[in-house]
Design an enzyme around this catalytic site. Structure first.
Site, PDB file in Angstrom:
ATOM      1  N   GLU A   1       1.122  -1.111   0.366  1.00  0.00           N
ATOM      2  CA  GLU A   1      -0.061  -0.262   0.147  1.00  0.00           C
ATOM      3  C   GLU A   1       0.839   1.317   0.742  1.00  0.00           C
ATOM      4  OE1 GLU A   1      -3.366   0.309  -0.551  1.00  0.00           O
ATOM      5  OE2 GLU A   1      -2.703   2.822  -0.407  1.00  0.00           O
TER       6      GLU A   1
ATOM      7  N   ASN B   1       9.360   4.203  -0.148  1.00  0.00           N
ATOM      8  CA  ASN B   1      10.079   4.315   1.833  1.00  0.00           C
ATOM      9  C   ASN B   1      11.564   4.963   1.291  1.00  0.00           C
ATOM     10  OD1 ASN B   1       7.408   4.583   1.934  1.00  0.00           O
ATOM     11  ND2 ASN B   1       7.128   2.976   3.574  1.00  0.00           N
TER      12      ASN B   1
ATOM     13  N   GLY C   1      13.754  20.162   7.752  1.00  0.00           N
ATOM     14  CA  GLY C   1      12.509  20.402   8.999  1.00  0.00           C
ATOM     15  C   GLY C   1      12.894  19.680   9.769  1.00  0.00           C
TER      16      GLY C   1
ATOM     17  N   CYS D   1       5.306   4.975   8.998  1.00  0.00           N
ATOM     18  CA  CYS D   1       6.170   4.122   8.252  1.00  0.00           C
ATOM     19  C   CYS D   1       8.090   3.751   8.111  1.00  0.00           C
ATOM     20  CB  CYS D   1       5.434   4.310   7.367  1.00  0.00           C
ATOM     21  SG  CYS D   1       3.758   4.104   7.044  1.00  0.00           S
TER      22      CYS D   1
HETATM   23  P1  NAD Z   1      -2.776   0.440  12.130  1.00  0.00           P
HETATM   24  O1  NAD Z   1      -1.739   0.202  13.442  1.00  0.00           O
HETATM   25  O2  NAD Z   1      -3.702   2.088  12.116  1.00  0.00           O
HETATM   26  O3  NAD Z   1      -4.192  -0.856  12.057  1.00  0.00           O
HETATM   27  C1  NAD Z   1      -3.997  -2.166  12.099  1.00  0.00           C
HETATM   28  C2  NAD Z   1      -4.487  -2.819  12.556  1.00  0.00           C
HETATM   29  O4  NAD Z   1      -4.903  -4.348  12.890  1.00  0.00           O
HETATM   30  C3  NAD Z   1      -5.195  -2.670  14.897  1.00  0.00           C
HETATM   31  O5  NAD Z   1      -6.470  -2.137  14.066  1.00  0.00           O
HETATM   32  C4  NAD Z   1      -4.778  -4.167  15.341  1.00  0.00           C
HETATM   33  O6  NAD Z   1      -5.270  -3.522  16.233  1.00  0.00           O
HETATM   34  C5  NAD Z   1      -5.222  -4.857  13.919  1.00  0.00           C
HETATM   35  N1  NAD Z   1      -5.094  -6.497  13.959  1.00  0.00           N
HETATM   36  C6  NAD Z   1      -3.706  -6.044  14.843  1.00  0.00           C
HETATM   37  N2  NAD Z   1      -3.170  -8.170  14.861  1.00  0.00           N
HETATM   38  C7  NAD Z   1      -4.609  -8.327  14.114  1.00  0.00           C
HETATM   39  C8  NAD Z   1      -4.999  -9.417  13.100  1.00  0.00           C
HETATM   40  N3  NAD Z   1      -4.352 -11.044  14.625  1.00  0.00           N
HETATM   41  N4  NAD Z   1      -6.216  -9.775  13.548  1.00  0.00           N
HETATM   42  C9  NAD Z   1      -7.200  -8.727  12.815  1.00  0.00           C
HETATM   43  N5  NAD Z   1      -7.383  -7.540  13.388  1.00  0.00           N
HETATM   44  C10 NAD Z   1      -5.461  -7.343  13.576  1.00  0.00           C
HETATM   45  O7  NAD Z   1      -2.145   0.150  10.867  1.00  0.00           O
HETATM   46  P2  NAD Z   1      -1.654   1.136   9.917  1.00  0.00           P
HETATM   47  O8  NAD Z   1      -1.178   2.230  10.052  1.00  0.00           O
HETATM   48  O9  NAD Z   1      -3.264   1.029   8.713  1.00  0.00           O
HETATM   49  O10 NAD Z   1      -0.753  -0.122   9.312  1.00  0.00           O
HETATM   50  C11 NAD Z   1      -1.072  -1.235   8.984  1.00  0.00           C
HETATM   51  C12 NAD Z   1       0.299  -2.069   8.250  1.00  0.00           C
HETATM   52  O11 NAD Z   1       0.298  -1.277   6.705  1.00  0.00           O
HETATM   53  C13 NAD Z   1       1.983  -1.686   8.287  1.00  0.00           C
HETATM   54  O12 NAD Z   1       2.758  -2.921   7.715  1.00  0.00           O
HETATM   55  C14 NAD Z   1       2.309  -0.172   7.596  1.00  0.00           C
HETATM   56  O13 NAD Z   1       3.392  -0.310   7.721  1.00  0.00           O
HETATM   57  C15 NAD Z   1       1.650  -0.538   6.047  1.00  0.00           C
HETATM   58  N6  NAD Z   1       1.223   0.961   6.004  1.00  0.00           N
HETATM   59  C16 NAD Z   1       0.592   1.956   6.605  1.00  0.00           C
HETATM   60  C17 NAD Z   1       0.882   3.354   5.591  1.00  0.00           C
HETATM   61  C18 NAD Z   1       0.173   4.052   6.923  1.00  0.00           C
HETATM   62  O14 NAD Z   1       0.198   5.437   6.250  1.00  0.00           O
HETATM   63  N7  NAD Z   1      -0.175   4.245   8.328  1.00  0.00           N
HETATM   64  C19 NAD Z   1       0.240   3.218   4.489  1.00  0.00           C
HETATM   65  C20 NAD Z   1       1.353   2.442   3.652  1.00  0.00           C
HETATM   66  C21 NAD Z   1       1.559   1.126   4.723  1.00  0.00           C
END
Ligand code: NAD
Length: 448
Positions: free
Chosen positions: A154, A214, A259, A266
């Site tokens: 993503e 990234n 900055g 991430c």
């Molecule tokens: P987040 O912490 O906001 O959300 C993750 C969710 O997963 C939480 O609500 C948690 O309770 C749930 N979870 C954990 N274990 C679980 C399981 N076994 N079954 C069901 N749910 C479960 O995380 P995020 O920021 O959405 O990031 C998720 C992934 O996407 C990461 O690998 C991150 O690096 C990647 N990513 C994040 C972004 C961003 O901007 N946040 C962008 C691109 C990629």
């Protein structure tokens, strides 16, 4: 198509809502029962512009459901997306336990063929690990049900996640099966009328693409922060240098802003995970280590500048600093690895009092900062600045550009303004009576 999204955070909730918006039937699943209950009650647990509207619309139209029940979620879905956290371990490597646990949970309840898609950011080789984890469970359950594992990293940005998801620059599909690739293409077909936005590749390259993207962005930030520090020492103005180099079409303007260092959920962890992977495979990650080191140094820069400024005024002990903006960037409530935390810790250590304000991130910031009677949570930026010796602008929220600074200055005890995002013009700030200090601009030019 019937889709399950596992993990209802910044990525999972936004992706689920956008898939529903495009007409798919989506179940969003999370192990956090409180979060699912809030969503079922119409409450959006994160701040992301435009998200609430799209969630509510699709819930109403019954295209978007929330559950904690794997059996219910998996049974309906043809494709299960994993969007759970992949935090750093203490040694910097990527902790895959959430991803593997989610994969095993799918395997525990699946009775028909499934496509499992990894959307979490994961090191090269994770799809194979996910495949292994699912197979193990199926063998124990005496099942020979077929399944496939795809990498679909993503690229959305917090603060613009809904727009990024609905109008992506590209969609990367990493799969070794043409049939599975077609299913993924079908899911995404509504997002991209021009099919050249969909990049199909092998699984390992897809996994690597996300980290490389990234790492490239973080490298530009650390590069520019280092250039900013050199500029300051040699008497050059980094704001001019930025324009001078950005105008070169081979370089471009984006991600060239100096900055207070990059933060968020991430870049810091992904750079460290890539460093760890490089070492594991015998490659010396010299550039990546420098990117991380420069960033850690940059996060301490504003604090150091403040210590220097106040050393001629009796030190920071007992002084009051207003901190404008706490989230790691504007338009999000995400506080993970936010540079503001580093600054606040430095200030508290020096004995200063801090008056904090952020338009949306204060609830999350409260969870991350210690109980301390030298911390005051403020109602807005004006309240934060009242009685302060200095203002530190840490997040470039638009509203901090729209304030009338002259009356604010009148309510302050001192006149220092540390602009961690180079949002203001030195001459204007001087005209308003501030001692203005920004990033990468020599003292002689700050006051002009
Ligand atoms: P987040 O912490 O906001 O959300 C993750 C969710 O997963 C939480 O609500 C948690 O309770 C749930 N979870 C954990 N274990 C679980 C399981 N076994 N079954 C069901 N749910 C479960 O995380 P995020 O920021 O959405 O990031 C998720 C992934 O996407 C990461 O690998 C991150 O690096 C990647 N990513 C994040 C972004 C961003 O901007 N946040 C962008 C691109 C990629």
């Amino acid at each position: 198509m019937q889709i399950l999204i596992i993990g209802t955070g910044y990525v999972g909730l936004v992706t689920g809502a956008c898939f529903a918006e495009m007409g798919h039937s989506v179940t969003c699943l999370d192990i956090d029962a409180g979060k699912i209950e809030r969503l079922q009650n119409g409450e959006i647990p994160i701040y992301e512009p435009g998200l609430e509207e799209i969630v509510k619309r699709n819930v109403k139209q019954k295209r978007l459901l929330f559950t904690t029940d794997y059996k219910k979620g998996v049974s309906k879905a043809k494709v299960c997306f994993i969007a759970v956290p992949t935090p750093s371990r203490d040694d910097g490597s990527c902790d895959l336990s959430y991803v593997l646990s989610a994969a095993r949970s799918v395997a525990e309840v699946m009775t028909e063929p499934k496509i499992v898609v990894n959307k979490s950011t994961v090191p090269v080789g994770t799809a194979a690990a996910v495949r292994g984890a699912i197979s193990e469970v199926l063998v124990r359950r005496n099942l020979t049900t077929s399944f496939d594992v795809v990498s679909n990293p993503e690229f959305l940005k917090e603060g613009a996640a809904v727009q990024d998801c609905l109008k992506p620059d590209r969609i990367v599909i990493g799969s070794d099966s043409p049939k599975t690739t077609e299913v993924l293409k079908e899911i995404y077909s509504a997002f991209t009328l021009s099919h050249d936005k969909i990049l199909c590749m092998d699984v390992l390259s897809a996994e690597m693409t996300k980290y490389a993207a990234n790492a490239m962005l973080a490298t530009r930030i650390s590069f520019m922060n280092e250039i900013a520090q050199i500029c300051k020492q040699v008497g050059a103005n980094v704001n001019e240098v930025r324009k001078g180099i950005g105008s070169d079409s081979r370089i471009g303007y984006s991600f060239l802003y100096p900055g207070v260092g990059y933060g968020g959920s991430c870049f810091p962890k992904d750079i460290r995970a890539l460093i760890s992977k490089a070492k594991e495979v015998g490659v010396e990650p010299s550039i990546l280590e420098a990117v991380d080191a420069v960033n850690l140094r940059q996060k301490k820069l504003l604090g150091k500048q403040m210590i220097g400024y106040f050393s001629k005024k009796g030190g920071l002990n007992g002084k009051t600093v207003a901190v404008w903006g706490l989230s790691f960037k504007p338009d999000t409530d995400d506080m993970r690895e936010a540079p503001s935390i580093e600054l606040i810790e430095q200030l508290l250590k020096e004995g200063a009092k801090v008056r904090l304000f952020d338009p949306v991130a204060m609830p999350n910031a409260k969870k991350m900062l210690p109980d301390n009677d030298r911390i005051t949570w403020c109602s807005d930026e004006v309240d934060a600045a009242t009685g302060a010796d200095a203002i530190a602008l840490m997040t470039e929220w638009k509203q901090f550009r729209l304030v009338d600074l002259e009356p604010i200055k009148e309510q302050m005890q001192g006149q220092a303004f540390f602009d961690g995002r180079n949002q203001y013009k030195p001459a204007e700030m001087k005209g308003k009576g501030f001692d203005y200090i920004s990033v990468g601009v020599p003292d002689a030019l700050q006051q002009k």
